[in-house]
Scaffold this motif. Structure first.
Motif, PDB file in Angstrom:
ATOM      1  N   PHE A   2      -0.102  -5.479   7.503  1.00  0.00           N
ATOM      2  CA  PHE A   2      -0.018  -4.142   8.066  1.00  0.00           C
ATOM      3  C   PHE A   2       0.336  -3.104   7.006  1.00  0.00           C
ATOM      4  CE2 PHE A   2      -0.266  -1.365  11.321  1.00  0.00           C
ATOM      5  CZ  PHE A   2       0.902  -0.876  11.854  1.00  0.00           C
ATOM      6  N   GLY A   3       1.348  -3.449   6.216  1.00  0.00           N
ATOM      7  CA  GLY A   3       1.845  -2.509   5.207  1.00  0.00           C
ATOM      8  C   GLY A   3       0.815  -2.180   4.146  1.00  0.00           C
ATOM      9  N   VAL A   4      -0.001  -3.144   3.846  1.00  0.00           N
ATOM     10  CA  VAL A   4      -1.030  -2.899   2.839  1.00  0.00           C
ATOM     11  C   VAL A   4      -2.019  -1.860   3.346  1.00  0.00           C
ATOM     12  CG1 VAL A   4      -2.832  -3.948   1.474  1.00  0.00           C
ATOM     13  CG2 VAL A   4      -0.792  -5.251   2.056  1.00  0.00           C
ATOM     14  N   ARG A   6      -1.565   0.423   5.565  1.00  0.00           N
ATOM     15  CA  ARG A   6      -0.945   1.756   5.587  1.00  0.00           C
ATOM     16  C   ARG A   6      -0.960   2.372   4.210  1.00  0.00           C
ATOM     17  NH1 ARG A   6      -1.163   3.601  10.593  1.00  0.00           N
ATOM     18  NH2 ARG A   6      -0.483   1.984  12.026  1.00  0.00           N
ATOM     19  N   LEU A   7      -0.617   1.579   3.241  1.00  0.00           N
ATOM     20  CA  LEU A   7      -0.562   2.087   1.871  1.00  0.00           C
ATOM     21  C   LEU A   7      -1.936   2.582   1.446  1.00  0.00           C
ATOM     22  CD1 LEU A   7       1.188   2.448  -0.639  1.00  0.00           C
ATOM     23  CD2 LEU A   7       0.495   0.165  -1.352  1.00  0.00           C
ATOM     24  N   ILE A  10      -2.809   5.971   3.042  1.00  0.00           N
ATOM     25  CA  ILE A  10      -2.138   7.105   2.390  1.00  0.00           C
ATOM     26  C   ILE A  10      -2.782   7.377   1.035  1.00  0.00           C
ATOM     27  CG2 ILE A  10       0.025   7.864   1.355  1.00  0.00           C
ATOM     28  CD1 ILE A  10       1.471   6.436   3.569  1.00  0.00           C
ATOM     29  N   THR A  16      -5.699   9.387  -4.655  1.00  0.00           N
ATOM     30  CA  THR A  16      -5.279   8.637  -5.834  1.00  0.00           C
ATOM     31  C   THR A  16      -6.047   7.323  -5.848  1.00  0.00           C
ATOM     32  OG1 THR A  16      -3.491   7.644  -4.564  1.00  0.00           O
ATOM     33  CG2 THR A  16      -2.960   9.590  -5.844  1.00  0.00           C
ATOM     34  N   TYR A  19      -5.183   0.352  -4.939  1.00  0.00           N
ATOM     35  CA  TYR A  19      -5.134  -1.042  -5.369  1.00  0.00           C
ATOM     36  C   TYR A  19      -4.599  -1.893  -4.227  1.00  0.00           C
ATOM     37  CZ  TYR A  19      -0.136  -0.175  -6.247  1.00  0.00           C
ATOM     38  OH  TYR A  19       1.178   0.152  -6.123  1.00  0.00           O
ATOM     39  N   LEU A  21      -2.359  -4.689  -2.399  1.00  0.00           N
ATOM     40  CA  LEU A  21      -0.994  -5.165  -2.558  1.00  0.00           C
ATOM     41  C   LEU A  21      -0.701  -6.096  -1.391  1.00  0.00           C
ATOM     42  CD1 LEU A  21       1.786  -4.623  -4.120  1.00  0.00           C
ATOM     43  CD2 LEU A  21       2.345  -3.343  -2.053  1.00  0.00           C
ATOM     44  N   SER A  24       5.041  -5.723   1.158  1.00  0.00           N
ATOM     45  CA  SER A  24       6.147  -5.111   0.440  1.00  0.00           C
ATOM     46  C   SER A  24       6.679  -6.073  -0.612  1.00  0.00           C
ATOM     47  CB  SER A  24       7.252  -4.778   1.447  1.00  0.00           C
ATOM     48  OG  SER A  24       8.443  -4.500   0.760  1.00  0.00           O
ATOM     49  N   PRO A  25       7.192  -5.539  -1.725  1.00  0.00           N
ATOM     50  CA  PRO A  25       7.828  -6.421  -2.712  1.00  0.00           C
ATOM     51  C   PRO A  25       9.104  -7.074  -2.188  1.00  0.00           C
ATOM     52  CG  PRO A  25       8.079  -4.119  -3.338  1.00  0.00           C
ATOM     53  CD  PRO A  25       7.141  -4.147  -2.173  1.00  0.00           C
ATOM     54  N   GLY A  26       9.602  -6.607  -1.061  1.00  0.00           N
ATOM     55  CA  GLY A  26      10.710  -7.305  -0.400  1.00  0.00           C
ATOM     56  C   GLY A  26      12.012  -7.281  -1.175  1.00  0.00           C
TER      57      GLY A  26
END
Lengths: 176, 427
Positions: A2-4, A6-7, A10, A16, A19, A21, A24-26
Motif C-alpha cells: 500500500f505504502g509503495v 501512495r509514494l 505523490i 519528480t 523509484y 520501494l 517503509s524502511p521500518g
C-alpha cells in the motif's frame, strides 16, 4: 505494498522521478501503553480520555483569580489590552454584532477542558492539576450561565454539559 | 517615439490593458530602453562604479539579503501586544517580492504561543490510536526515510481578514497585510502514508489528531483520506531544514488545506474514528454564516488571486507603462486562467501565467498596462481546473456573519487616482 503505491502517486503528482520501494524502511520504535498514557492529552467531544478528577465553580474561582484573571479580566469578559472574552454573547450569533465566546459559540465543553489543560495559562502551559482544570472550567461555565455554581464537573458530567450553540454547527467535509 | 510604440501594441481590454505578449513583440522599443550607453571614457576606471575598483566582501557561511533591501521585512500582527508577543502572525511582504517562491525568512508566521526552541536530538514523532503498532520515530531516523518534493502554497484561512466582514469600509494597508498570510515553498519530506502504513491503520479509522510540540500543543483533526493521499511530514523548506517559525524540525504539510491544519513542530499523530473537535477547529477556524450557524471542517482554500503590483504601500510613478502582476492559487487544484481588469471589472483580459499549472502551487500572472493617468480600478479574477472562479467581495460577504474573517478568497480591487495614489476599494 500500500505504502509503495501512495509514494508513487505523490511522486507522480510532484513530477519528480519515481523509484520502486518495498514498503517503509521500518525505523519506527514500538511505543508502549505507558508512554501513550503520558502523551495522549486530547479529549474528544464524547469525553473519552478525560482524566480522573473533579471540580466546581466554587473551587474554580480561586484558580481563575490566580491563573487567568491577569489576562482575561474580572468576570472573564476580556477588555482593552486583555485577552479575548470567555463569557457573554449568548444569543448574539444571529445579530449584526455577534460576540463569540466559550459559552456563546463553542459547541462542546470538553474542548474547554482540553484547551485549558494543554495551553493555559499562556505563561505556564500544562501546569494546572486536573482538578484545577475541572474547577476552572466549571467556574467559566457558571459565569457564563451554562451550569449551576455547585455543579461538579468530572469525566462523566463534563461531556453531558449542553453548550448553548451545540446545534449551531454543520460539517461541510464530505466524508465526515 | 512613444506614440509609435503605442500604435504597435494590441489593446485587449479597456483602459489601456495590453496584449499579454506585448513584451515579446519584435520592433517595439520602450522609451529609454536604448539609451543605456555610457559615454567614452579616457581610462577604464573613469567610467566604472566604485565597487568595481576595490575588493568586495569576504566569503561567508550563510548569505544574507543586500543591505539595500533591509526594508523587505515581515510585518507583525500581535493582537495581544506585549502580553503575548508570540501569539499572532507575521505577513509576507508581497509588495516587494516577485516570482512564486517565498524566501524562507519571509514565509508568513502564525503561532499561538511563540516559536518553541526544539532540540532535534530529543524530538520524536509519535503515532498511536487506531493502529496495529504504535510507533515513535526519532528525527534522525525520519531523515533516513524515502522523501518526495513538491512546491505548494500554505495559506492561513485568516488570509484576507482585513477585507472580510471585520470593518465597515476598506482599510488602507500594504498588499502584504491584505494577502500575505500565504507563502509558497518547495517542500521535501516523508509521505505520511508511508508512516501510517508502517503503523498499520485499523478498521474504523477515519480521522487523525495532529498535535504540535509548541507551548499550546496546537492540535487539529485531519481526515485519514487526506493523510493517505498527499500529506507529507516536511523536513526541508526550499532545500534547507524547515525554519523554526515553520515548524523545525518537522511540520505537517497538507497541500491545499488551511494553514492551521498543517501542524508545525509536529509531535503526535493519533488515529481516531471521529474528529476531536479541538479548540482551533471549533471556536476559531470555523465559518460563521449569515444565518448564525457555522460550517465546520471547511478545509480547502478557495481559488484566489491578488495584484501585488501596482499595490499599496506604493504610489504610481507617473503615467506610462506598468506591469500588473500578482499571484493566483487554489486549494482545489491548479490555476488555469487569471483575468485582469483595469476598468473596475467592465472589461477583462487574460493575463500571462508564469509557469505550467501545478496542483496547489501558485502561478505568477502578468499583464502589461499603459496607464494614461486617468482614475482606474485594477482587479484580478482566478479560475482553477475544477471549475471554480473567484467571486466578488460583495457576493462573498453576504454569505457570512458580521465579523467573520476566515476563507475570504474574494476579488480585491486597487483604485488608482490621477495623482498616483493607490487605495484598497470594495467594488
Amino acid at each position: 505494498m500500500f505504502g509503495v503505491k501512495r509514494l508513487l502517486v505523490i511522486a507522480c503528482f510532484s513530477a519528480t522521478s519515481v523509484y520502486a520501494l518495498d514498503g517503509s524502511p521500518g525505523l519506527g520504535q514500538a511505543l508502549d501503553s505507558a508512554e501513550i498514557t503520558g502523551i495522549d492529552i486530547s479529549i474528544d467531544a464524547t469525553g473519552r480520555n478525560l482524566p480522573v478528577g473533579s471540580g466546581t465553580a466554587l473551587q474554580g474561582a480561586s484558580v481563575y483569580e490566580a491563573k487567568c484573571l491577569a489576562c482575561h479580566g474580572a468576570g472573564a469578559v476580556g477588555g482593552e489590552n486583555l485577552a479575548d472574552p470567555l463569557v457573554g454573547g449568548i444569543g448574539t450569533l444571529t445579530t449584526d454584532k455577534p460576540l463569540k465566546t466559550v459559552v456563546s459559540y463553542w459547541p462542546y465543553a470538553t474542548t474547554l477542558f482540553d484547551y485549558v489543560r494543554r495551553a493555559m495559562p499562556l505563561n505556564a502551559p500544562m501546569s494546572l492539576a486536573d482538578d484545577e482544570v475541572y474547577a476552572v472550567s466549571a467556574y467559566l461555565l457558571f459565569l457564563g450561565g451554562v451550569i449551576e455554581e455547585s455543579h461538579e464537573l468530572n469525566a462523566e458530567t463534563l461531556p453531558q454539559v449542553k453548550m448553548p450553540n451545540r446545534d449551531g454547527f454543520q460539517s461541510v467535509w464530505a466524508d465526515r | 517615439m512613444k506614440s509609435t510604440t503605442e500604435n504597435k501594441l494590441e489593446k485587449v481590454a479597456g483602459n489601456g490593458l495590453l496584449g499579454r505578449r506585448a513584451f515579446f513583440q519584435k520592433g517595439i522599443v520602450w522609451l529609454g530602453a536604448s539609451a543605456a550607453g555610457v559615454s567614452m571614457a579616457a581610462t577604464t576606471g573613469d567610467a566604472a562604479p566604485p565597487w568595481m575598483k576595490t575588493p568586495g566582501a569576504p566569503l561567508r557561511g550563510y548569505g544574507q539579503p543586500s543591505p539595500h533591501t533591509e526594508a523587505t521585512q515581515r510585518q507583525l500582527l500581535q493582537p495581544y501586544g506585549t502580553m503575548a508577543p508570540g501569539s499572532g502572525a507575521s505577513v509576507t511582504p508581497l509588495q516587494d517580492l516577485n516570482g512564486i517562491i517565498t524566501p524562507n525568512g519571509l514565509h508568513f508566521e502564525r503561532s499561538h504561543n511563540g516559536v518553541p526552541a526544539i532540540d532535534p536530538e530529543q524530538h520524536e514523532l509519535f503515532i498511536h490510536g487506531l493502529v496495529g503498532q504504535p510507533l515513535k520515530i526519532s528525527y534522525n531516523d525520519l531523515l533516513r526515510y524515502p522523501t518526495v518534493t513538491r512546491t505548494c502554497f500554505i495559506e492561513c484561512s485568516g488570509n484576507g481578514l482585513f477585507n472580510a466582514n471585520l470593518a465597515d469600509e476598506p482599510m488602507q494597508m500594504p498588499v502584504g497585510h491584505l494577502h500575505g498570510l500565504m507563502s509558497t515553498s518547495e517542500w521535501t519530506g516523508v509521505p505520511l502514508s508511508l508512516l501510517l502504513d508502517e503503523a498499520g491503520i485499523e478498521a474504523g479509522a477515519a480521522w487523525l489528531l495532529a498535535e504540535g510540540a509548541d507551548p499550546v500543543a496546537m492540535s487539529r483533526s485531519i481526515p485519514v483520506s487526506k493523510a493517505m493521499d498527499d500529506a507529507m511530514i516536511a523536513l526541508y523548506q526550499n532545500g534547507e531544514p524547515v525554519r523554526p517559525e515553520q515548524g523545525y524540525p518537522m511540520r505537517l504539510l497538507l497541500p491545499g488545506f488551511e494553514g492551521n491544519m498543517q501542524v508545525k513542530w509536529l509531535r503526535r499523530i493519533k488515529v481516531t474514528d471521529r474528529p476531536t473537535y479541538t479548540k482551533d477547529e471549533t471556536s476559531k477556524y470555523s465559518d460563521h454564516l449569515a444565518d448564525g450557524s457555522s460550517n465546520l471542517f471547511s478545509f480547502t482554500m478557495g481559488v484566489k488571486s491578488a495584484i501585488t503590483r501596482p499595490a499599496l504601500p506604493y504610489r504610481m510613478q507617473g503615467k506610462g507603462f506598468y506591469e500588473i502582476t500578482g499571484l493566483a492559487w487554489s486549494g482545489h487544484g491548479a490555476v488555469t486562467r487569471v483575468e485582469v481588469s483595469a476598468d473596475g471589472g467592465t472589461s477583462w483580459a487574460d493575463a500571462e501565467l508564469s509557469s505550467p499549472a501545478l496542483s496547489m502551487s501558485p502561478v505568477r500572472f502578468r499583464s502589461p498596462w499603459q496607464w494614461d493617468g486617468s482614475p482606474s480600478v485594477l482587479m484580478s479574477r482566478a479560475h482553477d481546473n475544477k471549475g471554480n472562479v473567484q467571486m466578488s467581495r460583495a457576493d462573498w460577504s453576504v454569505k457570512y456573519a458580521a465579523g467573520h474573517l476566515y476563507h475570504n478568497n474574494s476579488i480585491q480591487a486597487w483604485a488608482i487616482a490621477t495623482d498616483g495614489e493607490i487605495k484598497n476599494v470594495w467594488s
